[in-house]
Design an enzyme around this catalytic site. Structure first.
Site, PDB file in Angstrom:
ATOM      1  N   ARG A   1      42.691  -1.378 -93.895  1.00  0.00           N
ATOM      2  CA  ARG A   1      42.082  -0.142 -93.386  1.00  0.00           C
ATOM      3  C   ARG A   1      40.821   0.210 -94.183  1.00  0.00           C
ATOM      4  NH1 ARG A   1      43.078   5.628 -94.273  1.00  0.00           N
ATOM      5  NH2 ARG A   1      42.754   6.792 -92.331  1.00  0.00           N
TER       6      ARG A   1
ATOM      7  N   HIS B   1      37.147   0.717 -92.498  1.00  0.00           N
ATOM      8  CA  HIS B   1      36.435   1.986 -92.622  1.00  0.00           C
ATOM      9  C   HIS B   1      35.098   1.821 -93.326  1.00  0.00           C
ATOM     10  CE1 HIS B   1      39.815   5.134 -91.787  1.00  0.00           C
ATOM     11  NE2 HIS B   1      39.867   4.103 -90.961  1.00  0.00           N
ATOM     12  N   ASP B   2      35.011   0.860 -94.232  1.00  0.00           N
ATOM     13  CA  ASP B   2      33.731   0.579 -94.887  1.00  0.00           C
ATOM     14  C   ASP B   2      32.753  -0.016 -93.883  1.00  0.00           C
ATOM     15  OD1 ASP B   2      31.916   0.300 -97.099  1.00  0.00           O
ATOM     16  OD2 ASP B   2      32.437  -1.820 -97.192  1.00  0.00           O
TER      17      ASP B   2
ATOM     18  N   GLY C   1      28.365  -0.208 -92.492  1.00  0.00           N
ATOM     19  CA  GLY C   1      28.210  -1.624 -92.790  1.00  0.00           C
ATOM     20  C   GLY C   1      29.096  -2.065 -93.940  1.00  0.00           C
TER      21      GLY C   1
ATOM     22  N   SER D   1      30.186   0.881 -99.645  1.00  0.00           N
ATOM     23  CA  SER D   1      29.877   2.292 -99.887  1.00  0.00           C
ATOM     24  C   SER D   1      31.129   3.160 -99.958  1.00  0.00           C
ATOM     25  CB  SER D   1      28.928   2.823 -98.813  1.00  0.00           C
ATOM     26  OG  SER D   1      29.488   2.695 -97.519  1.00  0.00           O
TER      27      SER D   1
ATOM     28  N   GLU E   1      32.073   8.892 -99.425  1.00  0.00           N
ATOM     29  CA  GLU E   1      32.720   8.727 -98.119  1.00  0.00           C
ATOM     30  C   GLU E   1      34.223   8.966 -98.206  1.00  0.00           C
ATOM     31  OE1 GLU E   1      31.553   4.899 -96.522  1.00  0.00           O
ATOM     32  OE2 GLU E   1      29.441   5.329 -96.927  1.00  0.00           O
TER      33      GLU E   1
ATOM     34  N   ASN F   1      39.035   9.534 -94.172  1.00  0.00           N
ATOM     35  CA  ASN F   1      39.394   8.909 -95.439  1.00  0.00           C
ATOM     36  C   ASN F   1      40.093   9.850 -96.419  1.00  0.00           C
ATOM     37  OD1 ASN F   1      38.095   6.490 -94.645  1.00  0.00           O
ATOM     38  ND2 ASN F   1      36.127   7.258 -95.383  1.00  0.00           N
TER      39      ASN F   1
ATOM     40  N   PRO G   1      36.593   5.458 -85.812  1.00  0.00           N
ATOM     41  CA  PRO G   1      37.357   5.939 -84.650  1.00  0.00           C
ATOM     42  C   PRO G   1      38.525   6.825 -85.063  1.00  0.00           C
ATOM     43  CG  PRO G   1      36.914   3.585 -84.474  1.00  0.00           C
ATOM     44  CD  PRO G   1      36.531   3.984 -85.861  1.00  0.00           C
TER      45      PRO G   1
ATOM     46  N   HIS H   1      47.253  -2.918 -86.773  1.00  0.00           N
ATOM     47  CA  HIS H   1      48.310  -1.915 -86.862  1.00  0.00           C
ATOM     48  C   HIS H   1      49.700  -2.518 -86.727  1.00  0.00           C
ATOM     49  CE1 HIS H   1      45.441   1.664 -85.815  1.00  0.00           C
ATOM     50  NE2 HIS H   1      45.311   1.217 -87.046  1.00  0.00           N
TER      51      HIS H   1
ATOM     52  N   ASP I   1      54.375  -0.128 -86.761  1.00  0.00           N
ATOM     53  CA  ASP I   1      55.187  -1.080 -86.012  1.00  0.00           C
ATOM     54  C   ASP I   1      56.629  -0.877 -86.464  1.00  0.00           C
ATOM     55  OD1 ASP I   1      56.595  -3.231 -85.029  1.00  0.00           O
ATOM     56  OD2 ASP I   1      55.286  -4.769 -85.882  1.00  0.00           O
TER      57      ASP I   1
ATOM     58  N   THR J   1      58.606  -4.570 -87.409  1.00  0.00           N
ATOM     59  CA  THR J   1      58.270  -5.419 -88.569  1.00  0.00           C
ATOM     60  C   THR J   1      57.058  -4.831 -89.287  1.00  0.00           C
ATOM     61  OG1 THR J   1      56.918  -6.845 -87.141  1.00  0.00           O
ATOM     62  CG2 THR J   1      59.189  -7.527 -87.516  1.00  0.00           C
TER      63      THR J   1
ATOM     64  N   ASP K   1      52.270  -9.809 -87.622  1.00  0.00           N
ATOM     65  CA  ASP K   1      52.676 -10.599 -86.458  1.00  0.00           C
ATOM     66  C   ASP K   1      52.126  -9.958 -85.195  1.00  0.00           C
ATOM     67  OD1 ASP K   1      54.312  -8.359 -85.999  1.00  0.00           O
ATOM     68  OD2 ASP K   1      56.079  -9.320 -86.889  1.00  0.00           O
TER      69      ASP K   1
END
Length: 327
Positions: free
Chosen positions: A63, A67-68, A73, A77, A89, A95, A164, A194, A247, A250, A255
């Protein structure tokens, strides 16, 4: 032409065809071979230790990297703390009190500074660490082009605008991906991350009690899962930071069960389950739910593609000595 030449030619073609002018094709699979030959061993050892201590850390690193990259980019940062020149950030809404894994990158960086001082960027460390985190939890392995440099600043507003949200419609999420040179397939493939990790209750509680202001649960949510989630996330404010696995089957294994869950209306986040609402994305979800090999292959491809977003190379940026502060 030898194998190395073919690989480099393919890399250049990949850059030109997939990412166009958004990418500087100065990244190289062998970038640190002579300057820091033990790089991959040091990074993998650090990631292995972190995951052995806390399985959840694999998802946290994944994650953190996303997010970076999607914010401003892949230039590290997100790792910067507040300074007199900019706001971190880490304070951005997506975050704040949720981004994790900074201490893992710090520890790896400290070991690399001993082995090869002022050589390896924090951005490259994070990109490599994520590959190892996925692999060590059962996911695919891919070769990582290297040579990124670290940013000289952070951009809180970009993080707020570009990352997002779990509450956004699919078209908004897709637009944030395409703005970075990614596409609809990448949306579906990278959402598959996820398959590991957890989410705080506030990110999906509206689906349990007041979906779209109806006062009722999301009608698409599997009833058995609904009952289970309501026990973890009761309709009280003090449950907002409780955690539920993304999930249910698992949560610590990389997977394709994420896609199986979506097919069975058991996706945790609304922004994930919404992939079943569009014929184009739903067909990919069904495909990956049946063929884990192709999910692993395409996930590796999309992660390489993500790793090119907004990179700094050459004389741009710097090689930080401490990932939390600029030199």
């Amino acid at each position: 032409m030898n194998y190395s030449s073919i690989k480099l030619s393919n890399l250049s073609l990949f850059c030109l065809l997939l990412l166009g002018t958004l990418v500087s094709c100065q990244l190289d699979y062998k970038f640190y071979d002579s300057t820091c030959p033990n790089l991959t061993k040091i990074v993998q050892a650090g990631v292995w230790s972190a995951i052995a201590n806390e399985t959840r850390m694999a998802a946290s690193l994944l994650r953190l990297h996303f997010h970076d990259c999607i914010s401003n980019g892949c230039e590290g940062s997100i790792l910067l703390d507040d300074s007199s020149k900019f706001t971190s950030e880490k304070n951005a809404f997506p975050n704040k009190n949720s981004a994790r894994g900074f201490e893992v990158i710090d520890a790896i960086k400290a070991n690399l500074e001993k082995a090869c001082p002022s050589t390896v960027s924090c951005a490259d460390i994070l990109t490599l660490a994520v590959r190892d985190a996925v692999y060590l939890t059962g996911g695919p392995y891919w070769f990582v082009p290297l040579g990124r440099r670290d940013s000289l600043t952070a951009n809180e507003s970009a993080a707020n605008a570009n990352i997002p949200s779990p509450f956004e419609p699919l078209e908004n999420i897709t637009a944030k991906f395409t703005a970075k040179g990614l596409d609809l397939k990448d949306v579906v493939v990278l959402s598959g991350a996820h398959t590991i990790g957890f989410a705080q209750c506030f990110t999906f509680k509206n689906r349990l009690f007041n979906f779209d202001g109806s006062g009722e649960a999301d009608p698409t949510l599997d009833e058995t899962l609904l009952a289970s989630l309501r026990s973890v996330c009761p309709n009280k404010d003090d449950s907002d930071t409780n955690l539920a696995p993304l999930d249910q089957a698992t949560s610590s294994v990389f997977d394709n069960f994420f896609y199986k869950n979506l097919v069975n209306n058991s996706g945790l986040l609304q922004s994930d389950q919404i992939l079943m609402s569009d014929n184009r994305t739903a067909s990919l979800v069904v495909y990956y739910s049946k063929f884990p090999y192709w999910f692993n292959r395409d996930f590796a491809t999309s992660m390489v593609k993500l790793g090119y977003v907004g990179v700094l190379t050459g004389q741009n940026g710097e090689i930080r000595k401490n990932c939390r502060v600029t030199n």
